[in-house]
Design a protein around this motif. Structure first.
Motif, PDB file in Angstrom:
ATOM      1  N   ILE A 212       0.836  -1.205   0.000  1.00 15.70           N
ATOM      2  CA  ILE A 212       0.000   0.000   0.000  1.00 15.70           C
ATOM      3  C   ILE A 212       0.868   1.251   0.000  1.00 15.70           C
ATOM      4  CG2 ILE A 212      -1.606   1.344   1.424  1.00 15.70           C
ATOM      5  CD1 ILE A 212      -2.887  -1.379   2.190  1.00 15.70           C
ATOM      6  N   GLN A 213       1.941   1.205   0.765  1.00 13.83           N
ATOM      7  CA  GLN A 213       2.851   2.353   0.816  1.00 13.83           C
ATOM      8  C   GLN A 213       3.512   2.581  -0.548  1.00 13.83           C
ATOM      9  OE1 GLN A 213       6.043   1.932   3.647  1.00 13.83           O
ATOM     10  NE2 GLN A 213       6.124   4.138   3.988  1.00 13.83           N
ATOM     11  N   LEU A 214       3.962   1.507  -1.186  1.00 12.26           N
ATOM     12  CA  LEU A 214       4.580   1.630  -2.506  1.00 12.26           C
ATOM     13  C   LEU A 214       3.580   2.135  -3.540  1.00 12.26           C
ATOM     14  CD1 LEU A 214       6.769  -1.599  -2.596  1.00 12.26           C
ATOM     15  CD2 LEU A 214       7.582   0.767  -2.463  1.00 12.26           C
ATOM     16  N   ALA A 215       2.355   1.654  -3.458  1.00 15.71           N
ATOM     17  CA  ALA A 215       1.318   2.122  -4.381  1.00 15.71           C
ATOM     18  C   ALA A 215       1.028   3.601  -4.156  1.00 15.71           C
ATOM     19  CB  ALA A 215       0.038   1.302  -4.202  1.00 15.71           C
ATOM     20  N   GLY A 216       1.026   4.017  -2.904  1.00 18.50           N
ATOM     21  CA  GLY A 216       0.787   5.425  -2.586  1.00 18.50           C
ATOM     22  C   GLY A 216       1.883   6.329  -3.121  1.00 18.50           C
ATOM     23  N   MET A 217       3.108   5.811  -3.180  1.00 21.21           N
ATOM     24  CA  MET A 217       4.230   6.591  -3.699  1.00 21.21           C
ATOM     25  C   MET A 217       4.314   6.501  -5.220  1.00 21.21           C
ATOM     26  SD  MET A 217       7.130   5.830  -0.724  1.00 21.21           S
ATOM     27  CE  MET A 217       7.925   4.659  -1.736  1.00 21.21           C
ATOM     28  N   GLY A 218       3.455   5.675  -5.825  1.00 24.02           N
ATOM     29  CA  GLY A 218       3.460   5.545  -7.281  1.00 24.02           C
ATOM     30  C   GLY A 218       4.503   4.596  -7.816  1.00 24.02           C
ATOM     31  N   ARG A 219       5.073   3.766  -6.967  1.00 22.17           N
ATOM     32  CA  ARG A 219       6.127   2.853  -7.413  1.00 22.17           C
ATOM     33  C   ARG A 219       5.576   1.537  -7.939  1.00 22.17           C
ATOM     34  NH1 ARG A 219      10.904   2.541  -3.487  1.00 22.17           N
ATOM     35  NH2 ARG A 219      11.809   1.596  -5.336  1.00 22.17           N
ATOM     36  N   ILE A 220       4.279   1.295  -7.728  1.00 23.59           N
ATOM     37  CA  ILE A 220       3.634   0.111  -8.314  1.00 23.59           C
ATOM     38  C   ILE A 220       2.676   0.626  -9.376  1.00 23.59           C
ATOM     39  CG2 ILE A 220       2.099  -1.837  -7.917  1.00 23.59           C
ATOM     40  CD1 ILE A 220       3.140  -2.005  -5.081  1.00 23.59           C
ATOM     41  N   ASN A 221       2.993   0.299 -10.633  1.00 28.02           N
ATOM     42  CA  ASN A 221       2.158   0.796 -11.717  1.00 28.02           C
ATOM     43  C   ASN A 221       1.542  -0.328 -12.549  1.00 28.02           C
ATOM     44  OD1 ASN A 221       4.480  -0.058 -12.892  1.00 28.02           O
ATOM     45  ND2 ASN A 221       5.101   1.929 -13.701  1.00 28.02           N
ATOM     46  N   ARG A 222       1.510  -1.528 -11.963  1.00 29.86           N
ATOM     47  CA  ARG A 222       0.898  -2.669 -12.631  1.00 29.86           C
ATOM     48  C   ARG A 222       0.315  -3.596 -11.575  1.00 29.86           C
ATOM     49  NH1 ARG A 222       4.959  -4.887 -10.804  1.00 29.86           N
ATOM     50  NH2 ARG A 222       6.963  -5.480 -11.442  1.00 29.86           N
ATOM     51  N   VAL A 223      -0.454  -4.560 -12.038  1.00 34.18           N
ATOM     52  CA  VAL A 223      -1.047  -5.537 -11.123  1.00 34.18           C
ATOM     53  C   VAL A 223      -0.002  -6.599 -10.786  1.00 34.18           C
ATOM     54  CG1 VAL A 223      -2.839  -7.300 -10.890  1.00 34.18           C
ATOM     55  CG2 VAL A 223      -3.361  -5.151 -12.030  1.00 34.18           C
ATOM     56  N   ILE A 224       0.139  -6.877  -9.497  1.00 29.31           N
ATOM     57  CA  ILE A 224       1.092  -7.892  -9.045  1.00 29.31           C
ATOM     58  C   ILE A 224       0.384  -9.242  -9.063  1.00 29.31           C
ATOM     59  CG2 ILE A 224       2.436  -8.703  -7.066  1.00 29.31           C
ATOM     60  CD1 ILE A 224       2.829  -5.773  -6.309  1.00 29.31           C
ATOM     61  N   GLY A 225       0.978 -10.182  -9.781  1.00 28.95           N
ATOM     62  CA  GLY A 225       0.393 -11.510  -9.914  1.00 28.95           C
ATOM     63  C   GLY A 225       0.821 -12.436  -8.783  1.00 28.95           C
ATOM     64  N   ASP A 226       0.296 -13.633  -8.816  1.00 24.64           N
ATOM     65  CA  ASP A 226       0.560 -14.615  -7.775  1.00 24.64           C
ATOM     66  C   ASP A 226       2.035 -15.012  -7.730  1.00 24.64           C
ATOM     67  OD1 ASP A 226      -0.298 -16.361  -5.672  1.00 24.64           O
ATOM     68  OD2 ASP A 226      -0.157 -18.038  -7.083  1.00 24.64           O
ATOM     69  N   GLU A 227       2.635 -15.224  -8.892  1.00 28.76           N
ATOM     70  CA  GLU A 227       4.048 -15.636  -8.927  1.00 28.76           C
ATOM     71  C   GLU A 227       4.953 -14.548  -8.349  1.00 28.76           C
ATOM     72  OE1 GLU A 227       5.355 -18.623  -9.644  1.00 28.76           O
ATOM     73  OE2 GLU A 227       3.278 -19.291  -9.822  1.00 28.76           O
ATOM     74  N   GLU A 228       4.670 -13.312  -8.701  1.00 29.04           N
ATOM     75  CA  GLU A 228       5.484 -12.210  -8.169  1.00 29.04           C
ATOM     76  C   GLU A 228       5.291 -12.078  -6.662  1.00 29.04           C
ATOM     77  OE1 GLU A 228       6.535  -7.553  -9.170  1.00 29.04           O
ATOM     78  OE2 GLU A 228       4.895  -8.554 -10.236  1.00 29.04           O
ATOM     79  N   LEU A 229       4.070 -12.267  -6.187  1.00 26.73           N
ATOM     80  CA  LEU A 229       3.807 -12.218  -4.757  1.00 26.73           C
ATOM     81  C   LEU A 229       4.526 -13.353  -4.038  1.00 26.73           C
ATOM     82  CD1 LEU A 229       2.305 -10.876  -2.386  1.00 26.73           C
ATOM     83  CD2 LEU A 229       0.450 -12.485  -2.820  1.00 26.73           C
ATOM     84  N   LYS A 230       4.556 -14.538  -4.658  1.00 27.91           N
ATOM     85  CA  LYS A 230       5.291 -15.658  -4.062  1.00 27.91           C
ATOM     86  C   LYS A 230       6.765 -15.307  -3.898  1.00 27.91           C
ATOM     87  CE  LYS A 230       3.291 -19.372  -6.461  1.00 27.91           C
ATOM     88  NZ  LYS A 230       3.401 -20.747  -6.937  1.00 27.91           N
ATOM     89  N   GLY A 231       7.322 -14.637  -4.898  1.00 26.39           N
ATOM     90  CA  GLY A 231       8.720 -14.214  -4.813  1.00 26.39           C
ATOM     91  C   GLY A 231       8.949 -13.224  -3.680  1.00 26.39           C
ATOM     92  N   ILE A 232       8.047 -12.284  -3.547  1.00 28.02           N
ATOM     93  CA  ILE A 232       8.150 -11.293  -2.463  1.00 28.02           C
ATOM     94  C   ILE A 232       8.081 -12.000  -1.113  1.00 28.02           C
ATOM     95  CG2 ILE A 232       6.964  -9.367  -1.333  1.00 28.02           C
ATOM     96  CD1 ILE A 232       6.033  -8.504  -4.176  1.00 28.02           C
ATOM     97  N   LEU A 233       7.124 -12.898  -0.978  1.00 31.63           N
ATOM     98  CA  LEU A 233       6.954 -13.612   0.290  1.00 31.63           C
ATOM     99  C   LEU A 233       8.159 -14.492   0.601  1.00 31.63           C
ATOM    100  CD1 LEU A 233       3.190 -14.610  -0.016  1.00 31.63           C
ATOM    101  CD2 LEU A 233       4.175 -12.942   1.571  1.00 31.63           C
TER     102      LEU A 233
END
Length: 113
Positions: A77-98
């Protein structure tokens, strides 16, 4: 007359106590509404930046690791608020983050001998 004065004092104290409880109840209701509004806002942001599968993964993981999920959600949410997320994060990318977050934490194990 003393009994009447004493009875009036008791009534007065009870009335004051009831008024305080009513005011506290109103404040609790306002706080609850604010918390619900904040949660609704958070969920709206997460719906915008996470795919359906990623949101499902977070909700499943929340049952086991609510602290981790809360941390990830706050960061996203913080990254989205700063405009650093400009696309939809998919399941695979979320798995990598986790996996990066879980992998970076060391667990302490205690062995009994």
């Amino acid at each position: 007359m003393d009994n009447d004065d004493e009875l009036n004092n008791i009534r007065k104290r009870k009335l004051e106590e009831m008024q305080r409880n009513t005011q506290q109840g109103e404040m609790d209701e306002e706080n609850r509404k604010q918390i619900e509004q904040e949660e609704a806002r958070r969920q709206q942001i997460l719906r915008q930046i996470l795919s359906t599968e990623a949101r499902e993964r977070l909700s499943t993981l929340k049952l086991v690791r609510p602290d981790l999920v809360s941390n990830v959600e706050n960061q996203l949410i913080q990254l989205a608020g700063m405009g650093r997320i400009n696309r939809v994060i998919g399941d695979e990318e979320l798995k990598g983050i986790l996996s990066r977050l879980i992998g970076s934490k060391r667990e302490t194990r205690i062995e009994r001998r």
